[in-house]
Design an enzyme around this catalytic site. Sequence first.
Site, PDB file in Angstrom:
ATOM      1  N   GLY A   1       0.771  -1.236   0.000  1.00 32.09           N
ATOM      2  CA  GLY A   1       0.000   0.000   0.000  1.00 32.09           C
ATOM      3  C   GLY A   1       0.801   1.286   0.000  1.00 32.09           C
ATOM      4  O   GLY A   1       0.258   2.345   0.307  1.00 32.09           O
TER       5      GLY A   1
ATOM      6  N   VAL B   1      -4.553  -6.625  -5.326  1.00 23.75           N
ATOM      7  CA  VAL B   1      -5.115  -7.446  -4.241  1.00 23.75           C
ATOM      8  C   VAL B   1      -6.421  -8.146  -4.625  1.00 23.75           C
ATOM      9  O   VAL B   1      -6.895  -9.007  -3.882  1.00 23.75           O
ATOM     10  CB  VAL B   1      -5.329  -6.654  -2.922  1.00 23.75           C
ATOM     11  CG1 VAL B   1      -3.994  -6.169  -2.365  1.00 23.75           C
ATOM     12  CG2 VAL B   1      -6.312  -5.502  -3.107  1.00 23.75           C
TER      13      VAL B   1
ATOM     14  N   TYR C   1     -17.809   9.758   3.636  1.00 23.65           N
ATOM     15  CA  TYR C   1     -16.991   8.537   3.732  1.00 23.65           C
ATOM     16  C   TYR C   1     -17.815   7.318   3.292  1.00 23.65           C
ATOM     17  O   TYR C   1     -17.290   6.366   2.727  1.00 23.65           O
ATOM     18  CB  TYR C   1     -16.425   8.381   5.156  1.00 23.65           C
ATOM     19  CG  TYR C   1     -15.218   7.484   5.219  1.00 23.65           C
ATOM     20  CD1 TYR C   1     -14.070   7.760   4.474  1.00 23.65           C
ATOM     21  CD2 TYR C   1     -15.214   6.343   6.029  1.00 23.65           C
ATOM     22  CE1 TYR C   1     -12.961   6.935   4.529  1.00 23.65           C
ATOM     23  CE2 TYR C   1     -14.101   5.515   6.091  1.00 23.65           C
ATOM     24  CZ  TYR C   1     -12.984   5.821   5.340  1.00 23.65           C
ATOM     25  OH  TYR C   1     -11.889   4.989   5.399  1.00 23.65           O
TER      26      TYR C   1
ATOM     27  N   LYS D   1     -14.707  -0.204   6.207  1.00 21.29           N
ATOM     28  CA  LYS D   1     -13.808  -0.174   7.380  1.00 21.29           C
ATOM     29  C   LYS D   1     -14.446  -0.874   8.582  1.00 21.29           C
ATOM     30  O   LYS D   1     -13.745  -1.473   9.397  1.00 21.29           O
ATOM     31  CB  LYS D   1     -13.410   1.261   7.724  1.00 21.29           C
ATOM     32  CG  LYS D   1     -12.482   1.934   6.711  1.00 21.29           C
ATOM     33  CD  LYS D   1     -11.157   1.209   6.486  1.00 21.29           C
ATOM     34  CE  LYS D   1     -10.156   2.075   5.733  1.00 21.29           C
ATOM     35  NZ  LYS D   1      -8.935   1.310   5.334  1.00 21.29           N
TER      36      LYS D   1
HETATM   37  O1  0WE Z   1      -9.795   5.675   3.882  1.00 16.49           O
HETATM   38  C1  0WE Z   1      -9.557   6.769   3.442  1.00 16.49           C
HETATM   39  C2  0WE Z   1      -9.487   7.016   1.949  1.00 16.49           C
HETATM   40  C3  0WE Z   1      -9.871   5.835   1.141  1.00 16.49           C
HETATM   41  C4  0WE Z   1     -10.195   6.102  -0.309  1.00 16.49           C
HETATM   42  C5  0WE Z   1      -9.925   7.281  -0.978  1.00 16.49           C
HETATM   43  C6  0WE Z   1     -10.253   7.411  -2.313  1.00 16.49           C
HETATM   44  C7  0WE Z   1     -10.037   8.705  -3.070  1.00 16.49           C
HETATM   45  C8  0WE Z   1      -9.951   8.473  -4.563  1.00 16.49           C
HETATM   46  C9  0WE Z   1     -10.806   5.083  -0.994  1.00 16.49           C
HETATM   47  N1  0WE Z   1     -11.142   5.196  -2.295  1.00 16.49           N
HETATM   48  C10 0WE Z   1     -10.871   6.339  -2.953  1.00 16.49           C
HETATM   49  N2  0WE Z   1     -11.238   6.401  -4.264  1.00 16.49           N
HETATM   50  C11 0WE Z   1     -10.895   7.418  -5.074  1.00 16.49           C
HETATM   51  O2  0WE Z   1     -11.288   7.466  -6.266  1.00 16.49           O
HETATM   52  N3  0WE Z   1      -9.373   7.819   4.306  1.00 16.49           N
HETATM   53  C12 0WE Z   1      -9.483   7.584   5.725  1.00 16.49           C
HETATM   54  C13 0WE Z   1      -9.131   9.202   3.866  1.00 16.49           C
HETATM   55  C14 0WE Z   1     -10.467   9.834   3.703  1.00 16.49           C
HETATM   56  O3  0WE Z   1     -11.198   9.614   2.595  1.00 16.49           O
HETATM   57  C15 0WE Z   1     -12.414  10.263   2.766  1.00 16.49           C
HETATM   58  C16 0WE Z   1     -12.417  10.898   4.005  1.00 16.49           C
HETATM   59  C17 0WE Z   1     -11.168  10.617   4.613  1.00 16.49           C
HETATM   60  C18 0WE Z   1     -10.717  11.060   5.966  1.00 16.49           C
HETATM   61  C19 0WE Z   1     -13.505  10.313   1.918  1.00 16.49           C
HETATM   62  C20 0WE Z   1     -14.625  11.046   2.318  1.00 16.49           C
HETATM   63  C21 0WE Z   1     -14.626  11.681   3.548  1.00 16.49           C
HETATM   64  C22 0WE Z   1     -13.555  11.612   4.406  1.00 16.49           C
END
Ligand code: 0WE
Length: 283
Positions: A31, A83, A173, A180
């Site tokens: 990752g 993965v 989120y 998660k």
């Molecule tokens: O787990 C994460 C991010 C995970 C993630 C991010 C993306 C952005 C680009 C998963 N998939 C994607 N797909 C995409 O196309 N975080 C904890 C960071 C995060 O992401 C958010 C957050 C936070 C904090 C998304 C919405 C709101 C808050």
Amino acid sequence: MTASESPPADTSPGSPASGGLLAGRRGLIVGVANKRSLAWGIARRAHSEGAELAFTFQGDALERRVRPLAESIGSAIVEPLDVTDDAQIEAIFSTLAERWGRLDFLVHSVAFANREDLLGRTVDTSRAGFATALDISCYSLIALTRAAEPLMTDGGSVIAMTYYGATKATPNYNVMGIAKAALEASIRYLAVDLGPKNIRVHGISAGPVRTLAASGVSGMRGMLKVMPERAPLGRNITVDDVGATAAYLLSDLSAGTTGGIHFVDAGFNITAMRHPDRAAKGS
Ligand code: 0WE
């Protein structure tokens, strides 16, 4: 011999410490996207504590990022891994079996949901979008842990990255929060399965950090502003904070600990609201 005659311990960043917490340990890091990645913060600290590391990358663009980082800390094993592909999971662990014969730890720092599922309403999540998010962000931990288990012959430690949105509804989120939540439950079930082999499984729930995964997330700037106002420690967290907690969880210091979610969030999760004496700037 007096203390003044002992050679100083080499604890400089990036120099493997022979007396480090992870001296002689071998670990796979899944990752890393770039130098800001949480996985890279963990890798850097694991390396400075004496661990030898292998890395995976997904696709050509990330290979160009990961390979130089891996080489900068002397890692000789840098292999492709999607993965969602069982054959690639099998391939990386047979490489580790050949090259090392043993594995001490696994770091899982992988998540993905379609961008359109990280906006608007969770109720609009498609079946396909749900499956993608859960497959990449949650099932992958189960698959990788299963493949790692036979190599962890002397016990081991697994870390997966999670977020507070698993247990508290967080704007945008959405399906990642659901993924998660499933990941955190998976950590507990895997910990029960693997405890008898002295393989420990942990979650690190990190506060928001500006990484590639967080880039383009709407509301990120607001979250990074609210954190220091509400979090007991009055600041945002860094990838070095995450690396330090990871080093503890991967080491014998945490020998009596498994199945837990460890918050590295400056204490944000233990508060109900901002303390009135810690005024929001501009209010
Ligand atoms: O787990 C994460 C991010 C995970 C993630 C991010 C993306 C952005 C680009 C998963 N998939 C994607 N797909 C995409 O196309 N975080 C904890 C960071 C995060 O992401 C958010 C957050 C936070 C904090 C998304 C919405 C709101 C808050």
